[in-house]
Enzyme design. Structure first.
Site, PDB file in Angstrom:
ATOM      1  N   ASP A 187     -34.831 -15.021 -11.326  1.00 39.92           N
ATOM      2  CA  ASP A 187     -35.773 -14.066 -11.910  1.00 39.92           C
ATOM      3  C   ASP A 187     -35.036 -12.814 -12.355  1.00 39.92           C
ATOM      4  OD1 ASP A 187     -38.938 -13.089 -11.790  1.00 39.92           O
ATOM      5  OD2 ASP A 187     -37.508 -11.471 -11.401  1.00 39.92           O
ATOM      6  N   TYR A 201     -33.683  -4.805 -16.464  1.00 38.39           N
ATOM      7  CA  TYR A 201     -32.620  -4.863 -15.459  1.00 38.39           C
ATOM      8  C   TYR A 201     -31.241  -4.726 -16.089  1.00 38.39           C
ATOM      9  CZ  TYR A 201     -36.224  -6.937 -12.391  1.00 38.39           C
ATOM     10  OH  TYR A 201     -37.362  -7.205 -11.665  1.00 38.39           O
ATOM     11  N   LYS A 230     -38.710 -10.830 -18.197  1.00 36.00           N
ATOM     12  CA  LYS A 230     -39.903 -10.007 -18.382  1.00 36.00           C
ATOM     13  C   LYS A 230     -39.750  -9.083 -19.579  1.00 36.00           C
ATOM     14  CE  LYS A 230     -40.005  -9.787 -13.326  1.00 36.00           C
ATOM     15  NZ  LYS A 230     -38.533  -9.941 -13.125  1.00 36.00           N
ATOM     16  N   HIS A 278     -44.123  -7.093 -17.925  1.00 37.02           N
ATOM     17  CA  HIS A 278     -43.568  -6.457 -16.734  1.00 37.02           C
ATOM     18  C   HIS A 278     -44.565  -5.512 -16.049  1.00 37.02           C
ATOM     19  CE1 HIS A 278     -39.392  -5.388 -14.932  1.00 37.02           C
ATOM     20  NE2 HIS A 278     -40.330  -5.309 -14.009  1.00 37.02           N
ATOM     21  N   LEU A 287     -39.010  -8.156   0.976  1.00 39.52           N
ATOM     22  CA  LEU A 287     -38.520  -7.652   2.260  1.00 39.52           C
ATOM     23  C   LEU A 287     -38.759  -6.153   2.400  1.00 39.52           C
ATOM     24  CD1 LEU A 287     -35.101  -9.574   2.395  1.00 39.52           C
ATOM     25  CD2 LEU A 287     -37.329 -10.281   3.314  1.00 39.52           C
ATOM     26  N   ILE A 332     -39.058 -14.065  -4.168  1.00 41.51           N
ATOM     27  CA  ILE A 332     -37.764 -13.969  -4.858  1.00 41.51           C
ATOM     28  C   ILE A 332     -36.895 -12.891  -4.201  1.00 41.51           C
ATOM     29  CG2 ILE A 332     -38.352 -14.955  -7.110  1.00 41.51           C
ATOM     30  CD1 ILE A 332     -39.023 -12.081  -8.044  1.00 41.51           C
ATOM     31  N   LYS A 379     -33.660 -10.773  -2.991  1.00 44.99           N
ATOM     32  CA  LYS A 379     -32.418 -10.438  -3.680  1.00 44.99           C
ATOM     33  C   LYS A 379     -31.366  -9.997  -2.672  1.00 44.99           C
ATOM     34  CE  LYS A 379     -30.071  -6.550  -5.300  1.00 44.99           C
ATOM     35  NZ  LYS A 379     -30.061  -5.098  -5.017  1.00 44.99           N
ATOM     36  N   SER A 380     -30.145 -10.438  -2.879  1.00 45.07           N
ATOM     37  CA  SER A 380     -28.998  -9.947  -2.133  1.00 45.07           C
ATOM     38  C   SER A 380     -27.779 -10.136  -3.013  1.00 45.07           C
ATOM     39  CB  SER A 380     -28.821 -10.717  -0.814  1.00 45.07           C
ATOM     40  OG  SER A 380     -27.654 -10.267  -0.144  1.00 45.07           O
ATOM     41  N   VAL A 381     -26.742  -9.368  -2.759  1.00 44.17           N
ATOM     42  CA  VAL A 381     -25.482  -9.562  -3.482  1.00 44.17           C
ATOM     43  C   VAL A 381     -24.400 -10.090  -2.545  1.00 44.17           C
ATOM     44  CG1 VAL A 381     -26.022  -7.807  -5.217  1.00 44.17           C
ATOM     45  CG2 VAL A 381     -24.786  -7.154  -3.128  1.00 44.17           C
ATOM     46  N   ARG A 399     -25.731 -13.644   3.002  1.00 45.80           N
ATOM     47  CA  ARG A 399     -27.156 -13.346   3.068  1.00 45.80           C
ATOM     48  C   ARG A 399     -27.937 -14.112   2.015  1.00 45.80           C
ATOM     49  NH1 ARG A 399     -26.889  -6.776   4.048  1.00 45.80           N
ATOM     50  NH2 ARG A 399     -26.065  -6.872   6.180  1.00 45.80           N
ATOM     51  N   ASN A 414     -31.005 -16.352   3.347  1.00 45.87           N
ATOM     52  CA  ASN A 414     -32.383 -16.193   2.883  1.00 45.87           C
ATOM     53  C   ASN A 414     -32.996 -17.500   2.404  1.00 45.87           C
ATOM     54  OD1 ASN A 414     -32.278 -13.466   3.435  1.00 45.87           O
ATOM     55  ND2 ASN A 414     -31.904 -12.845   1.316  1.00 45.87           N
TER      56      ASN A 414
END
Length: 285
Positions: free
Chosen positions: A52, A57, A82, A115, A197, A235, A237-239, A243, A247
């Protein structure tokens, strides 16, 4: 909407147009474009099959390159982007879609979302008509919205005569959105949670950490499991590769009714993001 099992552990939801979306996907909000390629690649390696992104972004190029170069057939990766507020309106939506697809480098899109409603501009109905045109051309499989309230949805459905497949909204244990989720369910609109989260603000909550200790999982895994058992599309998110994988590892346990209720009881109606009724960023209204 109904659930359908897939060969992988990730369940899928059948949308009101008959298309299917993985219930657990990967978001790239606040991931810089230079980082999007390795981060999305890590997510695909971990097993995510839904990505997503959004025009605002600024990472559609890196996201699209990761998807194209990963090596899976295009139809095995579900891609959402979006339309930003400043591009709302029929003709401008068509141009913005072309620009997003050029950045992504893809031939078609699985899901396109408005959006924000920016109701003060009163353009989201014409915008959705442009979405319908793109869908009729086979350039988008499914069309939906993001951050719409019940009033926005009622106006859109009443004027268009078509129900969005998805409404992606801020949704986490402190903003459980029960009334809006009930409206979605009564109109066969799938609920998709952004900031699932609570942007990390819930990970130290005593209720969450207690449940995590009871089930032997991390707080993030417990919250994601809460979403899944509510029926939300989620959805996170982590970088961080560890993790990102963690998730996704949420299908080997279930929360009890009491644990679900304890987490839902954290709802205070507190938003982290903007109010959909007043959000006008990017648009001169």
């Amino acid at each position: 909407m109904t659930f359908r099992s897939e060969t992988s552990a990730i369940p899928s939801i059948v949308l009101n147009d008959g298309n299917v979306i993985p219930q657990l996907g990967f978001g790239v909000f606040q991931v810089p474009d230079d980082d999007a390629y390795p981060v999305v690649t890590a997510a695909l390696e971990a097993g995510y099959r839904s990505i997503d992104t959004a025009a605002i972004y600024g990472n559609e190029e890196g996201t699209g390159r990761a998807i194209r170069e990963f090596g899976l057939p295009r139809d095995e990766i579900y891609v959402t982007t979006k339309l930003w507020n400043s591009e709302q309106g029929y003709d401008s939506t068509l141009r913005a879609f072309d620009a997003s697809m050029a950045r992504l480098g893809l031939d078609y899109l699985d899901l396109y979302l408005i959006h924000w409603p920016v109701a003060a501009a009163d353009r989201y109905v014409d915008t959705f008509r442009a979405f319908q045109s793109l869908k009729s051309q086979g350039r988008i499989k499914s069309i939906g919205v993001s951050n719409f309230t019940e009033a926005h949805l009622q106006q859109l459905i009443g004027e268009i005569g078509e129900t969005p497949v998805v409404n992606q909204i801020e949704l986490h244990p402190r903003l459980a959105q029960r009334e809006l989720r009930d409206f979605h369910a009564s109109h066969a609109i799938a609920t998709e949670a952004w900031s699932p989260l609570g942007q990390g603000t819930l990970l130290d909550d005593q209720t969450i950490t207690s449940v995590a200790a009871e089930v032997g999982r991390t707080p993030a895994q417990v919250i994601i499991r809460w979403h899944l058992q509510l029926g939300n599309i989620v959805i996170p998110k982590s970088v961080t590769p560890s993790r990102i994988a963690e998730n996704l590892d949420v299908f080997g346990f279930e929360l009890t009714d009491d644990q679900m209720a304890a987490i839902t009881a954290l709802d205070t109606g507190s938003r982290i993001g903007p109010d959909p009724d007043t959000m006008t960023a990017g648009l001169d209204v």
